[in-house]
Design a protein around this motif. Structure first.
Motif, PDB file in Angstrom:
ATOM      1  N   GLU B 189       0.827  -1.213   0.000  1.00  0.00           N
ATOM      2  CA  GLU B 189       0.000   0.000   0.000  1.00  0.00           C
ATOM      3  C   GLU B 189       0.855   1.254   0.000  1.00  0.00           C
ATOM      4  O   GLU B 189       0.398   2.319  -0.416  1.00  0.00           O
ATOM      5  N   VAL B 190       2.080   1.130   0.485  1.00  0.00           N
ATOM      6  CA  VAL B 190       2.961   2.299   0.594  1.00  0.00           C
ATOM      7  C   VAL B 190       4.144   2.099  -0.346  1.00  0.00           C
ATOM      8  O   VAL B 190       4.969   1.196  -0.132  1.00  0.00           O
ATOM      9  N   PHE B 191       4.206   2.890  -1.384  1.00  0.00           N
ATOM     10  CA  PHE B 191       5.293   2.801  -2.359  1.00  0.00           C
ATOM     11  C   PHE B 191       6.020   4.142  -2.397  1.00  0.00           C
ATOM     12  O   PHE B 191       5.393   5.185  -2.625  1.00  0.00           O
ATOM     13  N   VAL B 192       7.325   4.082  -2.202  1.00  0.00           N
ATOM     14  CA  VAL B 192       8.147   5.295  -2.206  1.00  0.00           C
ATOM     15  C   VAL B 192       9.226   5.139  -3.272  1.00  0.00           C
ATOM     16  O   VAL B 192       9.787   4.052  -3.446  1.00  0.00           O
ATOM     17  N   ARG B 226      -2.076   3.781  -6.490  1.00  0.00           N
ATOM     18  CA  ARG B 226      -1.478   5.016  -6.986  1.00  0.00           C
ATOM     19  C   ARG B 226      -2.466   5.841  -7.801  1.00  0.00           C
ATOM     20  O   ARG B 226      -2.087   6.884  -8.369  1.00  0.00           O
ATOM     21  N   HIS B 255     -10.699   0.734   5.530  1.00  0.00           N
ATOM     22  CA  HIS B 255     -10.021   0.974   6.802  1.00  0.00           C
ATOM     23  C   HIS B 255     -10.225   2.442   7.180  1.00  0.00           C
ATOM     24  O   HIS B 255      -9.589   3.328   6.629  1.00  0.00           O
ATOM     25  N   ASP B 256     -11.150   2.677   8.080  1.00  0.00           N
ATOM     26  CA  ASP B 256     -11.483   4.051   8.477  1.00  0.00           C
ATOM     27  C   ASP B 256     -11.804   4.922   7.261  1.00  0.00           C
ATOM     28  O   ASP B 256     -11.379   6.081   7.192  1.00  0.00           O
ATOM     29  N   GLY B 257     -12.510   4.329   6.292  1.00  0.00           N
ATOM     30  CA  GLY B 257     -12.877   5.082   5.090  1.00  0.00           C
ATOM     31  C   GLY B 257     -11.838   5.013   3.987  1.00  0.00           C
ATOM     32  O   GLY B 257     -12.083   5.506   2.881  1.00  0.00           O
ATOM     33  N   TYR B 258     -10.700   4.424   4.261  1.00  0.00           N
ATOM     34  CA  TYR B 258      -9.649   4.272   3.249  1.00  0.00           C
ATOM     35  C   TYR B 258      -9.860   2.946   2.530  1.00  0.00           C
ATOM     36  O   TYR B 258      -9.854   1.886   3.138  1.00  0.00           O
ATOM     37  N   TRP B 260      -8.881  -0.061   0.133  1.00  0.00           N
ATOM     38  CA  TRP B 260      -7.676  -0.722  -0.339  1.00  0.00           C
ATOM     39  C   TRP B 260      -7.990  -2.176  -0.654  1.00  0.00           C
ATOM     40  O   TRP B 260      -9.074  -2.675  -0.329  1.00  0.00           O
TER      41      TRP B 260
END
Lengths: 295, 321
Positions: B189-192, B226, B255-258, B260
């Motif tokens: 979920e987290v791409f940097v 993305r 998740h809390d409105g997120y 995924w």
């Protein structure tokens, strides 16, 4: 800490954010203020906080799982610490503490970082109790420290992959621990009572935990020291314990990092052996796998 | 023994090479370019995945092979070296059927993770399975030193430097286990990083001179996370290097409105996974294997998925093996 490449540094910071909600919150509150001092550049900081903050917590149980795994190897220590007012749930604070974050940043071993945190916690308790502690508290502290030493040694031996350069010796998958007389037997009884899922037993506080507490504190520890050998014989994965002598533990402690063979010969001679006997002793320990030769 | 330096008899702590399906020894053949080495890789067809203990919760690969042989052309075995192989994987191997080895425990961009002891143990398991090749997600399988059951799996930082470090690890592992090592795009979920994940894997493949495993479910999740169209980045894919595809189901979560997608390996893939499968089946001329990752589902729950994969592949001229 060795200088990290930019991508390594960013990866480790992300791990901390994913595990520790408080750290994540601090980052979002002041991204540059928290992350730039860690060495991240402005572009990477911007990429990190461009994510919806909730993306970091879609798996809110990461930290819980990590602590549970570590607790499984420190179960009797944690049990003893309940007598000092430390509830099992309190160990979840490890994720927000410096030992966890240091482990991530310095590529440490999670469970050993957890033991470091426990040791620091026991040190803090000892400091707070001071001279005014009750006998019950002093006994609990003594037992907890002994259990920590034993369980840490088991954890270290379980993970040991010793190697040494040519001409050097290092201890094998083995460790020696000094604890008060009776501690290893009490630990063994308590660990058995906690059963196959010790963390569940601790959390429930039910009959298994009560039986384990009774086993742990049922007999007073002696004033003298017993020397415990923790080893992983052959291809086994789980370490075993046995009582041994001070000299062997002393020798193994000297071989915690690679040492020249001559140094161990000299140590053994200092324990009363002749030079020939000392060489034979070291050779036998190599043959038994307690020492690993670098060739 | 003198002076107490004796090794006492320990007491328990209380309480609790088969042949390789024609696969080349990739390590020794590394001087040959991948464009030649890929010709030596066997075509495995449509297959299924497993992990240690997965059969107890879901699919029995041998039962699938008996009822639908064309859907069980090979077994991709997910392995943590510390755990080894479970009975289901060993039974499959004993039946003489093909396998691939999917690692679950190595950070390929960390040279210290490729210690000789671990690589040696892995090579032994790869040989024991007779794996046609090795594959696995590029990313962070564990933080700190490798340990039991970490199974973290975070995506890599999507930069050129990270890609080059991964490529070095792939080359080292290929030499160490004597098999091709196919990197797989991971979930997350987290791409940097400044690269699209497909650009990143193109760079890895070029630098390591290796093939690719494209997980289409992971790719669909990446595009969604993305905010990208499912086709984004496809122009950068070196399709001639794509050897294997993964298809898997994912579940929408809130998740809390997120919103995924969780990589559940459920029975129902996201709609765009089917579009991606069509594109890759059509353009990946060296495609040798397709896995339906559904190991924790009962057989009846995955029949429609296998049938659809087979149909899409067949429509693109890539039939069952």
């Amino acid at each position: 800490m060795t200088a990290l490449a930019a991508h390594e540094l960013a990866q480790r910071v992300l791990v901390r954010m994913l595990y520790d909600p408080a750290f994540c919150e601090a980052v979002y509150a002041d991204p540059a203020g928290v992350l730039v001092p860690l060495g991240l550049d402005a572009a990477t900081v911007a990429q990190i906080v461009a994510h919806d903050r909730r993306a970091f917590s879609v798996d809110p149980w990461r930290g819980h799982r990590a602590v549970t795994a570590a607790l499984g190897e420190a179960a009797v220590t944690a049990l003893a610490m309940t007598r000092l007012g430390v509830a099992t749930q309190d160990h979840m604070d490890f994720i927000a503490g410096p030992h966890f974050h240091g482990c991530v940043m310095e590529r440490g071993v999670l469970v050993l970082a957890f033991f470091d945190a426990l040791a620091e916690g026991l040190g803090g308790i000892a400091g707070r109790l001071g001279a005014g502690s009750s006998r019950r508290e002093r006994v609990a502290l003594q037992v907890a420290r002994a259990c920590l030493a034993l369980e840490r040694a088991v954890a270290e031996v379980r993970r040991a992959r010793p190697t040494a350069e040519a001409g050097y010796l290092v201890r094998g998958a083995v460790s020696g621990v000094a604890v008060p007389v009776g501690a290893s037997a009490a630990w063994g009884r308590a660990r058995a009572a906690l059963g196959a899922d010790p963390v569940a037993a601790l959390v429930s506080g039910g009959s298994a935990a009560k039986a384990a507490l009774a086993a742990l504190f049922g007999a007073e520890l002696g004033a003298a020291t017993e020397w415990v050998l923790v080893e992983r014989p052959g291809d086994t994965r789980d370490p075993v314990m046995s009582l041994t002598g001070e000299s062997l533990v002393g020798l193994l402690q000297r071989a915690a990092s690679p040492v020249p063979r001559e140094a161990l010969i000299v140590f053994t001679m200092g324990e009363g052996a002749s030079e020939v006997e000392a060489g034979e002793i070291v050779d036998e320990l190599i043959a038994d796998g307690l020492l690993v030769s670098g060739g | 023994m003198v002076n107490g330096i004796a090794h006492p008899a320990p007491s328990p702590v209380a309480g609790p090479g088969h042949p390789t399906q024609g696969a080349p020894a990739a390590g020794g053949a590394a001087a040959r370019p991948f464009s030649e080495r890929v010709k030596d890789l066997p075509r495995l067809g449509l297959g299924v995945s497993t992990e240690y203990g997965a059969m107890h919760a879901g699919l029995d690969p041998l039962a699938l092979a008996e009822r639908h042989p064309g859907w069980a052309g090979f077994l991709e075995v997910g392995v943590e070296v510390d755990k080894g192989l479970d009975a289901a994987a060993l039974r499959w191997r004993a039946s003489g059927r093909p396998t691939t080895y999917h690692f679950l425990d190595v950070n390929l961009d960390e040279p210290e993770d490729l210690d000789a002891g671990w690589v040696g143990e892995m090579a032994g398991l790869v040989d024991q399975l007779g794996a046609a090749w090795v594959c696995g997600d590029l990313g962070l399988w564990h933080f700190g030193v490798r340990d039991r059951a970490h199974m973290l799996l975070l995506p890599p930082i999507l930069t050129s430097a990270s890609a080059d470090a991964m490529a070095a690890g792939i080359r080292a592992l290929r030499a160490g286990v004597g098999r091709e090592v196919l990197p797989e795009n991971p979930p997350g979920e987290v791409f940097v990083g400044n690269l699209h994940i497909l650009e990143y894997f193109a760079r890895v493949a070029e630098a390591a001179d290796t093939g690719l495993l494209c997980d289409l479910a992971h790719l669909a999740m990446y595009q969604r996370s993305r905010g990208l169209d499912w086709r984004a980045g496809l122009d950068s894919v070196p399709f001639e290097r794509v050897v294997e595809l993964h298809v898997a189901g994912g579940d929408l979560r809130d998740h809390d409105g997120y919103r995924w997608v969780e990589d559940t390996h459920g029975g129902e893939p996201l709609p765009e996974v089917w579009d991606l499968l069509g594109v890759f089946a059509e353009r990946a001329r060296n495609l040798k294997a397709v896995v339906f990752e559904c190991e924790r589902n009962p057989l009846d729950a995955v029949v429609s998925g296998f049938a659809k994969i087979e149909r899409v592949l067949s429509e693109r001229g890539w039939g069952r093996s």
